[in-house]
Write a protein that holds these residues in place. Structure first.
Motif, mmCIF file in Angstrom:
data_model
loop_
_atom_site.group_PDB
_atom_site.id
_atom_site.type_symbol
_atom_site.label_atom_id
_atom_site.label_comp_id
_atom_site.label_asym_id
_atom_site.label_seq_id
_atom_site.Cartn_x
_atom_site.Cartn_y
_atom_site.Cartn_z
ATOM 1 N N TYR A 1 0.889 -1.219 0.083
ATOM 2 C CA TYR A 1 0.114 0.102 0.001
ATOM 3 C C TYR A 1 0.782 1.365 0.141
ATOM 4 O O TYR A 1 0.360 2.336 0.166
ATOM 5 N N ARG A 2 2.316 1.109 -0.159
ATOM 6 C CA ARG A 2 2.801 2.357 -0.015
ATOM 7 C C ARG A 2 2.508 3.312 -1.157
ATOM 8 O O ARG A 2 2.422 4.664 -0.731
ATOM 9 N N ALA A 3 2.512 2.899 -2.329
ATOM 10 C CA ALA A 3 2.107 3.889 -3.324
ATOM 11 C C ALA A 3 0.625 4.486 -3.185
ATOM 12 O O ALA A 3 0.547 6.065 -3.384
ATOM 13 N N SER A 4 -0.100 3.719 -2.901
ATOM 14 C CA SER A 4 -1.406 4.154 -2.777
ATOM 15 C C SER A 4 -1.758 5.070 -1.746
ATOM 16 O O SER A 4 -2.558 5.978 -1.559
ATOM 17 N N GLN A 5 -0.990 4.897 -0.521
ATOM 18 C CA GLN A 5 -1.085 5.697 0.829
ATOM 19 C C GLN A 5 -0.725 7.167 0.249
ATOM 20 O O GLN A 5 -1.059 8.201 0.696
ATOM 21 N N ALA A 6 0.624 7.111 -0.401
ATOM 22 C CA ALA A 6 1.248 8.324 -0.816
ATOM 23 C C ALA A 6 0.299 9.227 -1.922
ATOM 24 O O ALA A 6 0.370 10.385 -1.541
ATOM 25 N N LEU A 7 -0.400 8.530 -2.687
ATOM 26 C CA LEU A 7 -1.246 9.012 -3.450
ATOM 27 C C LEU A 7 -2.439 9.468 -2.779
ATOM 28 O O LEU A 7 -2.841 10.836 -2.896
ATOM 29 N N ALA A 8 -2.878 9.004 -1.843
ATOM 30 C CA ALA A 8 -4.180 9.531 -0.979
ATOM 31 C C ALA A 8 -3.656 10.619 -0.255
ATOM 32 O O ALA A 8 -4.664 11.610 0.039
ATOM 33 N N GLU A 9 -2.408 10.632 0.565
ATOM 34 C CA GLU A 9 -2.066 11.723 1.152
ATOM 35 C C GLU A 9 -1.869 13.267 0.237
ATOM 36 O O GLU A 9 -2.483 14.124 0.621
ATOM 37 N N GLN A 10 -1.332 12.858 -0.962
ATOM 38 C CA GLN A 10 -1.407 13.888 -1.906
ATOM 39 C C GLN A 10 -2.695 14.432 -2.175
ATOM 40 O O GLN A 10 -3.110 15.653 -2.240
ATOM 41 N N LEU A 11 -3.728 13.610 -2.444
ATOM 42 C CA LEU A 11 -5.037 14.070 -2.850
ATOM 43 C C LEU A 11 -5.660 14.841 -1.815
ATOM 44 O O LEU A 11 -6.423 15.761 -1.800
ATOM 45 N N LEU A 12 -5.580 14.060 -0.461
ATOM 46 C CA LEU A 12 -6.143 14.585 0.606
ATOM 47 C C LEU A 12 -5.811 16.045 1.075
ATOM 48 O O LEU A 12 -6.747 17.159 1.217
ATOM 49 N N ASP A 13 -4.390 16.376 0.777
ATOM 50 C CA ASP A 13 -3.950 17.538 1.033
ATOM 51 C C ASP A 13 -4.473 18.582 -0.153
ATOM 52 O O ASP A 13 -4.434 19.801 0.346
ATOM 53 N N ALA A 14 -4.600 17.793 -1.181
ATOM 54 C CA ALA A 14 -5.194 18.944 -2.334
ATOM 55 C C ALA A 14 -6.770 19.313 -2.150
ATOM 56 O O ALA A 14 -7.349 19.848 -2.998
ATOM 57 N N GLY A 15 -7.267 18.602 -1.148
ATOM 58 C CA GLY A 15 -8.769 18.729 -1.077
ATOM 59 C C GLY A 15 -9.565 17.728 -1.504
ATOM 60 O O GLY A 15 -10.925 17.768 -1.743
ATOM 61 N N ALA A 16 -8.998 16.842 -2.145
ATOM 62 C CA ALA A 16 -9.767 15.667 -2.721
ATOM 63 C C ALA A 16 -11.059 15.225 -1.936
ATOM 64 O O ALA A 16 -10.883 15.088 -0.645
ATOM 65 N N LEU A 17 -11.992 14.687 -2.410
ATOM 66 C CA LEU A 17 -13.084 13.814 -1.677
ATOM 67 C C LEU A 17 -13.023 12.476 -1.626
ATOM 68 O O LEU A 17 -13.679 11.893 -0.650
ATOM 69 N N GLY A 18 -12.183 11.754 -2.517
ATOM 70 C CA GLY A 18 -12.083 10.423 -2.319
ATOM 71 C C GLY A 18 -11.543 9.785 -3.608
ATOM 72 O O GLY A 18 -11.329 10.557 -4.570
ATOM 73 N N VAL A 19 -11.758 8.476 -3.660
ATOM 74 C CA VAL A 19 -11.321 7.691 -4.871
ATOM 75 C C VAL A 19 -12.343 6.537 -5.234
ATOM 76 O O VAL A 19 -12.886 6.091 -4.271
ATOM 77 N N VAL A 20 -12.402 6.256 -6.448
ATOM 78 C CA VAL A 20 -13.330 5.058 -6.852
ATOM 79 C C VAL A 20 -12.282 4.316 -7.806
ATOM 80 O O VAL A 20 -11.453 4.572 -8.572
ATOM 81 N N TYR A 21 -12.231 2.964 -7.511
ATOM 82 C CA TYR A 21 -11.170 2.152 -8.068
ATOM 83 C C TYR A 21 -11.769 0.706 -8.307
ATOM 84 O O TYR A 21 -12.518 0.204 -7.518
ATOM 85 N N PRO A 22 -10.934 -0.156 -9.035
ATOM 86 C CA PRO A 22 -11.418 -1.555 -9.415
ATOM 87 C C PRO A 22 -10.830 -2.540 -8.134
ATOM 88 O O PRO A 22 -9.758 -2.379 -7.428
ATOM 89 N N SER A 23 -11.842 -3.164 -7.706
ATOM 90 C CA SER A 23 -11.284 -4.149 -6.209
ATOM 91 C C SER A 23 -10.322 -4.925 -6.720
ATOM 92 O O SER A 23 -10.283 -5.764 -7.898
ATOM 93 N N VAL A 24 -9.360 -5.043 -5.853
ATOM 94 C CA VAL A 24 -8.278 -6.166 -6.104
ATOM 95 C C VAL A 24 -8.610 -7.275 -5.637
ATOM 96 O O VAL A 24 -7.887 -8.346 -6.088
ATOM 97 N N ARG A 25 -9.684 -7.541 -4.926
ATOM 98 C CA ARG A 25 -9.984 -8.752 -4.368
ATOM 99 C C ARG A 25 -11.147 -9.644 -5.148
ATOM 100 O O ARG A 25 -11.307 -10.983 -4.900
ATOM 101 N N ARG A 26 -11.660 -8.985 -6.064
ATOM 102 C CA ARG A 26 -12.894 -9.307 -6.922
ATOM 103 C C ARG A 26 -12.814 -8.946 -8.201
ATOM 104 O O ARG A 26 -13.164 -7.934 -8.513
ATOM 105 N N ASP A 27 -12.506 -9.833 -8.919
ATOM 106 C CA ASP A 27 -12.512 -9.372 -10.675
ATOM 107 C C ASP A 27 -13.817 -8.705 -11.037
ATOM 108 O O ASP A 27 -15.118 -9.319 -10.714
#
Length: 228
Positions: free
Chosen positions: A163-189
Motif C-alpha cells: 500500500y505504499r504507493a496508494s497511501q502516498a497518492l491518498a495523502e497527496q489527494l487529501l492535502d489537495a482537498g480531494a473527496l475520495g477515490v473510486v477504483y477496481p476491486s483488487v480482491r474480486r474481478d
C-alpha cells in the motif's frame, strides 16, 4: 505524482461490512469483565479516555478535526468511527492517523474484501477455524471522486500486497482537498470499490442484513444470512 481524473460518482446502496460486535447499543465486552456497576463505570471511563472516535469528537485527534465529523443523523457514530479508528498500518488509501469510508458497489465485492483480510489472519496461525458476523451497512454516495478505473497509470496504486504507493497518492489527494477515490476491486474481478475521504459525503447510512462468515478447516468460508 500522477493525479487520476475526477468524475462524478452517484451510487445508492453501497456496501460496507462492519463486525456485528461494533453495532451501536450492542453488548459491551466491558460488561463481561466488570465485577459490579461501580467497576463497570470505571472501565467505561478508561475506555472513553482512549477511544479514538470520542477523542476526535472532542477535537483531540491528530488526523481529523471535529468540524469534519457528522452529528445528529442516523448512524453518525458508524460514519465517524470509520475515520477515527484507522488500522495502525493504515489501509490502501489512508495512513495510520486518519481513516476513510471504504465501501463496494456490490455485496459480493464487500464480502470478498472481508474474506481476504480475515483469511490472511487465519493463515498466520495456520488454522482456518473461526466464525465472525458482519452487518451490511448501505450508504449513498454522490461526489466528485478521483477515478482509478480503466487507467494503466494507476497500476502502482492497485497492488495486492503493498500500500505504499496508494497511501502516498491518498495523502497527496487529501492535502489537495480531494473527496475520495473510486477504483477496481483488487480482491474480486469486476468489482468496484470506493474510499471516501470526507464524512459528510457518506449519506443515508442504514443497516441491512447480517452475514455470518464461517471457516471450517478451509480457507474458503461459508457465508450465510443471520436472522436476528
Amino acid at each position: 505524482m500522477y493525479a487520476p481524473p475526477v468524475r462524478r460518482v452517484q451510487r445508492r446502496g453501497t456496501h460496507r461490512l462492519i463486525p456485528t460486535r461494533m453495532r451501536p447499543g450492542g453488548d459491551s465486552v466491558l460488561a463481561r469483565i466488570a465485577d459490579d456497576d461501580d467497576h463497570l463505570a470505571e472501565l467505561f471511563d478508561l475506555d472513553h479516555a482512549t477511544n479514538d472516535r470520542l477523542l476526535a469528537e472532542n477535537d483531540l485527534a491528530p488526523g481529523i478535526g471535529v468540524r469534519e465529523l457528522v452529528f445528529g443523523i442516523p448512524n453518525y457514530r458508524i460514519i465517524n468511527a470509520a475515520f477515527c479508528h484507522p488500522h495502525p498500518l493504515g489501509a490502501r488509501f489512508n495512513g495510520p492517523e486518519r481513516g476513510a469510508w471504504y465501501a463496494a458497489f456490490e455485496l459480493a465485492t464487500s464480502q470478498a474484501e472481508v474474506i481476504f483480510h480475515k483469511t490472511v489472519q487465519l493463515a498466520e496461525i495456520n488454522r482456518y477455524d473461526d466464525e465472525v458476523s458482519y452487518d451490511d451497512y448501505h450508504a449513498d454516495i454522490d461526489a466528485e471522486l478521483h477515478d482509478l478505473r480503466d487507467d494503466r497509470r494507476c497500476a502502482p496504486y492497485l497492488k495486492s500486497d503493498n500500500y505504499r504507493a496508494s497511501q502516498a497518492l491518498a495523502e497527496q489527494l487529501l492535502d489537495a482537498g480531494a473527496l475520495g477515490v473510486v477504483y477496481p476491486s483488487v480482491r474480486r474481478d469486476g468489482g468496484t470499490c470506493l474510499a471516501c475521504f470526507r464524512p459528510a459525503l457518506v449519506t443515508r447510512v442504514r443497516r441491512a442484513r447480517t452475514y455470518v462468515f464461517r471457516w471450517d478447516g478451509s480457507p474458503k468460508p461459508k457465508v450465510v444470512i443471520r436472522e436476528d
